[in-house]
Motif scaffolding. Sequence first.
Motif, short mmCIF file in Angstrom:
data_model
loop_
_atom_site.label_atom_id
_atom_site.label_comp_id
_atom_site.label_asym_id
_atom_site.label_seq_id
_atom_site.Cartn_x
_atom_site.Cartn_y
_atom_site.Cartn_z
N VAL A 90 11.45 32.13 -5.93
CA VAL A 90 12.87 32.32 -6.19
C VAL A 90 13.00 32.92 -7.58
CG1 VAL A 90 15.09 31.19 -6.45
CG2 VAL A 90 13.47 30.35 -4.74
N ARG A 91 13.66 34.07 -7.67
CA ARG A 91 13.89 34.71 -8.96
C ARG A 91 15.15 35.56 -8.86
NH1 ARG A 91 9.83 39.81 -9.10
NH2 ARG A 91 10.13 40.26 -6.92
N TRP A 92 15.70 35.89 -10.00
CA TRP A 92 16.94 36.65 -10.07
C TRP A 92 16.62 38.12 -10.29
CZ3 TRP A 92 21.83 35.76 -8.95
CH2 TRP A 92 22.79 36.66 -9.40
N ASP A 93 17.15 38.98 -9.44
CA ASP A 93 16.99 40.42 -9.59
C ASP A 93 18.36 41.05 -9.41
OD1 ASP A 93 16.34 43.09 -9.58
OD2 ASP A 93 14.91 42.95 -7.93
N ARG A 94 18.95 41.51 -10.50
CA ARG A 94 20.32 42.02 -10.48
C ARG A 94 20.49 43.19 -9.50
NH1 ARG A 94 25.11 42.08 -12.98
NH2 ARG A 94 26.09 44.05 -13.50
N ALA A 95 19.56 44.11 -9.47
CA ALA A 95 19.66 45.26 -8.57
C ALA A 95 19.65 44.81 -7.11
CB ALA A 95 18.53 46.24 -8.83
N PHE A 96 18.82 43.83 -6.83
CA PHE A 96 18.74 43.30 -5.46
C PHE A 96 20.07 42.65 -5.06
CE2 PHE A 96 17.44 39.93 -2.45
CZ PHE A 96 16.90 40.75 -1.46
N VAL A 97 20.65 41.88 -5.98
CA VAL A 97 21.92 41.22 -5.70
C VAL A 97 23.02 42.26 -5.51
CG1 VAL A 97 23.68 39.67 -6.65
CG2 VAL A 97 21.26 39.08 -6.84
N MET A 98 23.05 43.27 -6.36
CA MET A 98 24.07 44.32 -6.24
C MET A 98 23.94 45.07 -4.92
SD MET A 98 25.91 43.79 -8.79
CE MET A 98 27.04 45.14 -8.78
N ALA A 99 22.71 45.33 -4.50
CA ALA A 99 22.49 46.01 -3.21
C ALA A 99 22.93 45.13 -2.05
CB ALA A 99 21.03 46.40 -3.06
N GLY A 100 22.87 43.81 -2.24
CA GLY A 100 23.24 42.89 -1.18
C GLY A 100 24.70 42.52 -1.14
N LEU A 101 25.51 42.97 -2.11
CA LEU A 101 26.93 42.60 -2.15
C LEU A 101 27.69 42.93 -0.87
CD1 LEU A 101 28.17 43.19 -5.80
CD2 LEU A 101 27.99 41.06 -4.54
N PRO A 102 27.50 44.09 -0.26
CA PRO A 102 28.21 44.34 1.00
C PRO A 102 27.85 43.32 2.09
CG PRO A 102 27.30 46.38 0.15
CD PRO A 102 26.77 45.28 -0.71
N PHE A 103 26.60 42.93 2.13
CA PHE A 103 26.17 41.95 3.14
C PHE A 103 26.73 40.57 2.83
CE2 PHE A 103 22.95 45.29 3.00
CZ PHE A 103 23.03 45.73 4.31
N ILE A 104 26.82 40.25 1.53
CA ILE A 104 27.43 38.98 1.14
C ILE A 104 28.89 38.96 1.56
CG2 ILE A 104 28.11 37.58 -0.85
CD1 ILE A 104 25.49 38.55 -2.21
N LEU A 105 29.60 40.07 1.32
CA LEU A 105 31.00 40.17 1.71
C LEU A 105 31.16 40.02 3.22
CD1 LEU A 105 33.94 40.68 0.94
CD2 LEU A 105 33.47 43.13 1.17
N ILE A 106 30.30 40.68 3.98
CA ILE A 106 30.35 40.57 5.44
C ILE A 106 30.09 39.13 5.86
CG2 ILE A 106 29.13 41.20 7.57
CD1 ILE A 106 28.78 44.02 6.32
N SER A 107 29.14 38.47 5.22
CA SER A 107 28.83 37.07 5.54
C SER A 107 30.02 36.17 5.25
CB SER A 107 27.62 36.59 4.77
OG SER A 107 26.47 37.29 5.16
N VAL A 108 30.66 36.36 4.11
CA VAL A 108 31.82 35.55 3.75
C VAL A 108 32.94 35.76 4.75
CG1 VAL A 108 33.64 35.26 2.01
CG2 VAL A 108 31.25 35.36 1.31
N LEU A 109 33.20 37.01 5.12
CA LEU A 109 34.25 37.28 6.11
C LEU A 109 33.91 36.71 7.48
CD1 LEU A 109 35.18 40.94 5.11
CD2 LEU A 109 36.50 38.85 4.69
N THR A 110 32.64 36.75 7.85
CA THR A 110 32.22 36.17 9.13
C THR A 110 32.41 34.66 9.14
OG1 THR A 110 30.63 37.94 9.46
CG2 THR A 110 30.29 35.93 10.74
N ILE A 111 32.03 34.02 8.04
CA ILE A 111 32.22 32.56 7.94
C ILE A 111 33.70 32.23 8.01
CG2 ILE A 111 32.00 30.59 6.37
CD1 ILE A 111 29.32 31.87 5.45
N ALA A 112 34.52 33.01 7.30
CA ALA A 112 35.97 32.77 7.34
C ALA A 112 36.51 32.93 8.76
CB ALA A 112 36.69 33.72 6.38
N ARG A 113 36.04 33.96 9.46
CA ARG A 113 36.48 34.16 10.84
C ARG A 113 36.05 33.00 11.74
NH1 ARG A 113 33.04 37.99 13.91
NH2 ARG A 113 31.95 36.03 14.12
#
Length: 167
Positions: A90-113
């Motif tokens: 487990v480690r923090w990689d800012r570029a990796f997190v930024m690339a994953g933001l759209p998927f995080i948003l989709i996941s949050v919207l899916t959970i909300a749905r």
Amino acid sequence: SPSLALTLSAAAMFEDLSFAFSALFFARKRVGWNVAIGVVVQVVYVAMLVVLLRWRPTLETWAIATLIRGLMLAGASALVAGIAFVPIRVRWDRAFVMAGLPFILISVLTIARDRLDTLLLGLLVAPAAVAAYQLAWRVIFATLFVPITVATVLYPDLAASGVDRHN
């Protein structure tokens, strides 16, 4: 109560983590491992739930059992993936997190749905009715887990066989 919400949120987080490992198993063509982990954990969960709810039939007991289920799913998946594929760090990689933001948003919207029915029900009826609804839904979902995993394993082979004049 806040502790119940926190317990259920943690359980959902561990379940989602186990889904990430499921995708890894699918990608590595090790679907059987995912099914084995899921079936064993589900059987243990149902047995644990029956025992715990006979001992102390409360919503908190169910929430704790669900959290333990999530921990078992994520833990077993991480253990198998770490042994079979790569060591997990487990480690923090800012570029990796930024690339994953759209998927995080989709996941949050899916959970909300997926939770919208519970939220709307919470606006209309008493919290006890919402709890009963969620408990019933979780029990129904638990019984569907095994047929869904079996179908998930069989579907790629069925799709690969294609359609011909014999089927």
